[in-house]
Design a protein around this motif. Structure first.
Motif, PDB file in Angstrom:
ATOM      1  N   ALA A 222     -71.295  76.705  19.898  1.00 40.09           N
ATOM      2  CA  ALA A 222     -72.308  75.520  19.612  1.00 40.09           C
ATOM      3  C   ALA A 222     -73.597  76.148  19.441  1.00 40.09           C
ATOM      4  O   ALA A 222     -74.549  75.523  18.798  1.00 40.09           O
ATOM      5  N   GLN A 223     -74.118  77.262  19.909  1.00 40.11           N
ATOM      6  CA  GLN A 223     -75.089  77.865  19.960  1.00 40.11           C
ATOM      7  C   GLN A 223     -75.566  78.625  18.591  1.00 40.11           C
ATOM      8  O   GLN A 223     -76.781  78.904  18.092  1.00 40.11           O
ATOM      9  N   ILE A 224     -74.499  79.300  17.757  1.00 41.65           N
ATOM     10  CA  ILE A 224     -74.874  79.984  16.687  1.00 41.65           C
ATOM     11  C   ILE A 224     -75.463  79.144  15.623  1.00 41.65           C
ATOM     12  O   ILE A 224     -76.406  79.830  14.993  1.00 41.65           O
ATOM     13  N   PRO A 225     -75.240  78.145  15.103  1.00 40.27           N
ATOM     14  CA  PRO A 225     -75.886  77.286  14.262  1.00 40.27           C
ATOM     15  C   PRO A 225     -77.379  77.068  14.809  1.00 40.27           C
ATOM     16  O   PRO A 225     -78.119  77.024  13.990  1.00 40.27           O
ATOM     17  N   HIS A 226     -77.561  76.713  15.991  1.00 40.06           N
ATOM     18  CA  HIS A 226     -78.876  76.498  16.453  1.00 40.06           C
ATOM     19  C   HIS A 226     -79.535  77.656  16.219  1.00 40.06           C
ATOM     20  O   HIS A 226     -80.829  77.877  15.941  1.00 40.06           O
ATOM     21  N   ILE A 227     -79.251  79.061  16.612  1.00 43.16           N
ATOM     22  CA  ILE A 227     -79.749  80.269  16.637  1.00 43.16           C
ATOM     23  C   ILE A 227     -80.353  80.586  15.134  1.00 43.16           C
ATOM     24  O   ILE A 227     -81.289  80.942  14.864  1.00 43.16           O
TER      25      ILE A 227
ATOM     26  N   LYS B 106     -84.130  80.942  10.672  1.00 41.47           N
ATOM     27  CA  LYS B 106     -84.296  80.616   9.219  1.00 41.47           C
ATOM     28  C   LYS B 106     -85.770  79.946   9.222  1.00 41.47           C
ATOM     29  O   LYS B 106     -86.496  80.277   8.207  1.00 41.47           O
ATOM     30  N   GLU B 107     -86.168  79.408  10.152  1.00 36.66           N
ATOM     31  CA  GLU B 107     -87.537  78.694  10.254  1.00 36.66           C
ATOM     32  C   GLU B 107     -88.426  79.909  10.350  1.00 36.66           C
ATOM     33  O   GLU B 107     -89.620  79.510   9.703  1.00 36.66           O
ATOM     34  N   LEU B 108     -88.192  80.698  11.176  1.00 37.88           N
ATOM     35  CA  LEU B 108     -89.413  81.565  11.590  1.00 37.88           C
ATOM     36  C   LEU B 108     -89.621  82.916  11.091  1.00 37.88           C
ATOM     37  O   LEU B 108     -90.700  83.384  10.905  1.00 37.88           O
ATOM     38  N   MET B 109     -88.470  83.226  10.481  1.00 36.95           N
ATOM     39  CA  MET B 109     -88.513  84.682   9.937  1.00 36.95           C
ATOM     40  C   MET B 109     -88.892  84.656   8.374  1.00 36.95           C
ATOM     41  O   MET B 109     -88.556  83.711   7.643  1.00 36.95           O
ATOM     42  N   PRO B 110     -89.372  85.759   8.102  1.00 42.63           N
ATOM     43  CA  PRO B 110     -89.756  85.924   6.504  1.00 42.63           C
ATOM     44  C   PRO B 110     -88.542  86.175   5.876  1.00 42.63           C
ATOM     45  O   PRO B 110     -87.593  86.404   6.457  1.00 42.63           O
TER      46      PRO B 110
ATOM     47  N   CYS C 126     -74.586  86.522  12.892  1.00 45.45           N
ATOM     48  CA  CYS C 126     -75.075  85.486  11.718  1.00 45.45           C
ATOM     49  C   CYS C 126     -76.249  86.237  11.291  1.00 45.45           C
ATOM     50  O   CYS C 126     -76.757  87.263  11.830  1.00 45.45           O
ATOM     51  N   PHE C 127     -76.604  85.968  10.158  1.00 45.13           N
ATOM     52  CA  PHE C 127     -77.623  86.833   9.419  1.00 45.13           C
ATOM     53  C   PHE C 127     -78.287  85.967   8.161  1.00 45.13           C
ATOM     54  O   PHE C 127     -77.693  84.945   7.693  1.00 45.13           O
ATOM     55  N   GLY C 128     -79.455  86.222   7.640  1.00 46.73           N
ATOM     56  CA  GLY C 128     -79.983  85.175   6.887  1.00 46.73           C
ATOM     57  C   GLY C 128     -81.454  86.008   6.391  1.00 46.73           C
ATOM     58  O   GLY C 128     -81.592  87.287   6.808  1.00 46.73           O
ATOM     59  N   GLY C 129     -82.378  85.412   5.504  1.00 46.53           N
ATOM     60  CA  GLY C 129     -83.464  85.618   5.136  1.00 46.53           C
ATOM     61  C   GLY C 129     -83.500  86.483   3.879  1.00 46.53           C
ATOM     62  O   GLY C 129     -84.262  87.045   3.408  1.00 46.53           O
ATOM     63  N   ASN C 130     -82.315  86.225   3.046  1.00 44.28           N
ATOM     64  CA  ASN C 130     -82.135  86.995   1.638  1.00 44.28           C
ATOM     65  C   ASN C 130     -82.526  85.956   0.630  1.00 44.28           C
ATOM     66  O   ASN C 130     -81.736  85.066   0.374  1.00 44.28           O
ATOM     67  N   LEU C 131     -83.509  86.119  -0.131  1.00 45.99           N
ATOM     68  CA  LEU C 131     -83.955  85.320  -1.255  1.00 45.99           C
ATOM     69  C   LEU C 131     -82.824  85.223  -2.301  1.00 45.99           C
ATOM     70  O   LEU C 131     -82.703  83.992  -3.281  1.00 45.99           O
ATOM     71  N   ALA C 132     -81.932  86.347  -2.487  1.00 44.38           N
ATOM     72  CA  ALA C 132     -80.849  86.245  -3.647  1.00 44.38           C
ATOM     73  C   ALA C 132     -79.665  85.117  -3.157  1.00 44.38           C
ATOM     74  O   ALA C 132     -79.001  84.709  -4.094  1.00 44.38           O
ATOM     75  N   ILE C 133     -79.698  84.617  -1.966  1.00 45.32           N
ATOM     76  CA  ILE C 133     -78.679  83.647  -1.656  1.00 45.32           C
ATOM     77  C   ILE C 133     -79.502  82.609  -0.906  1.00 45.32           C
ATOM     78  O   ILE C 133     -79.280  82.167   0.446  1.00 45.32           O
ATOM     79  N   PRO C 134     -80.295  81.852  -1.356  1.00 44.18           N
ATOM     80  CA  PRO C 134     -81.210  80.926  -0.593  1.00 44.18           C
ATOM     81  C   PRO C 134     -80.557  79.926  -0.033  1.00 44.18           C
ATOM     82  O   PRO C 134     -80.885  78.954   1.107  1.00 44.18           O
TER      83      PRO C 134
ATOM     84  N   ASP D  65     -77.123  79.666   5.054  1.00 48.91           N
ATOM     85  CA  ASP D  65     -78.003  79.138   6.384  1.00 48.91           C
ATOM     86  C   ASP D  65     -77.758  80.035   7.634  1.00 48.91           C
ATOM     87  O   ASP D  65     -78.318  79.569   8.792  1.00 48.91           O
ATOM     88  N   GLY D  66     -77.061  81.244   7.243  1.00 48.54           N
ATOM     89  CA  GLY D  66     -76.898  82.156   8.435  1.00 48.54           C
ATOM     90  C   GLY D  66     -75.584  82.227   8.876  1.00 48.54           C
ATOM     91  O   GLY D  66     -75.184  83.265   9.536  1.00 48.54           O
ATOM     92  N   GLU D  67     -74.898  81.222   8.701  1.00 49.29           N
ATOM     93  CA  GLU D  67     -73.252  81.109   8.930  1.00 49.29           C
ATOM     94  C   GLU D  67     -72.528  80.858   7.728  1.00 49.29           C
ATOM     95  O   GLU D  67     -71.366  81.257   7.481  1.00 49.29           O
ATOM     96  N   GLN D  68     -72.874  80.076   6.831  1.00 50.12           N
ATOM     97  CA  GLN D  68     -72.239  79.766   5.764  1.00 50.12           C
ATOM     98  C   GLN D  68     -73.458  78.842   4.558  1.00 50.12           C
ATOM     99  O   GLN D  68     -74.457  79.003   4.748  1.00 50.12           O
ATOM    100  N   PHE D  69     -72.768  78.759   3.615  1.00 49.16           N
ATOM    101  CA  PHE D  69     -73.385  78.157   2.472  1.00 49.16           C
ATOM    102  C   PHE D  69     -73.511  76.779   2.881  1.00 49.16           C
ATOM    103  O   PHE D  69     -72.698  75.943   3.116  1.00 49.16           O
ATOM    104  N   VAL D  70     -74.921  76.258   2.632  1.00 47.73           N
ATOM    105  CA  VAL D  70     -75.262  74.941   2.699  1.00 47.73           C
ATOM    106  C   VAL D  70     -74.592  74.180   1.457  1.00 47.73           C
ATOM    107  O   VAL D  70     -74.769  74.338   0.287  1.00 47.73           O
TER     108      VAL D  70
END
Length: 106
Positions: free
Chosen positions: A53-58, A63-67, A89-97, A100-105
């Motif tokens: 439950a927490q992973i998508p929230h994290i 995604k909101e805070l990090m460059p 989970c991971f994110g912040g890569n402009l090549a894959i906008p 969302d950190g877990e899956q493609f939107v």
């Protein structure tokens, strides 16, 4: 924009406040010449259902805070059970906008 201790600490504070996961479970490292925030979360005392439950929230908070950066990630979270990474989970890569950190939107 570089990732510094001030951004890392304010991000952790928000994660702690909004997830209810105790601060002692979080650690962070600044990597890639201050372009990547790696957060580890010790989840030994966290139920699997609570983690799921927490992973998508994290991911949404980060995604909101990090460059963002070109062709690489600006944040990674590793969830450790017994000292081993069992989820991430991971994110912040402009090549894959649309990531969302877990899956493609969709």
């Amino acid at each position: 924009m570089l990732v510094d201790d001030e951004l890392a600490n304010s991000t952790l504070k928000r994660l702690i406040n909004e997830t209810g996961i105790p601060s002692r479970m979080f650690k962070y490292e600044l990597q890639d010449d201050f372009q990547l925030l790696f957060i580890s979360v010790a989840i030994d005392d966290l139920a699997q259902s609570n983690l799921e439950a927490q992973i998508p929230h994290i991911a949404a908070i980060l995604k909101e805070l990090m460059p963002v950066r070109e062709n690489d990630y600006s944040w990674v979270v590793g969830f450790l059970r017994g000292g081993e990474v069992v989820e991430s989970c991971f994110g912040g890569n402009l090549a894959i906008p649309d990531w969302d950190g877990e899956q493609f939107v969709e």
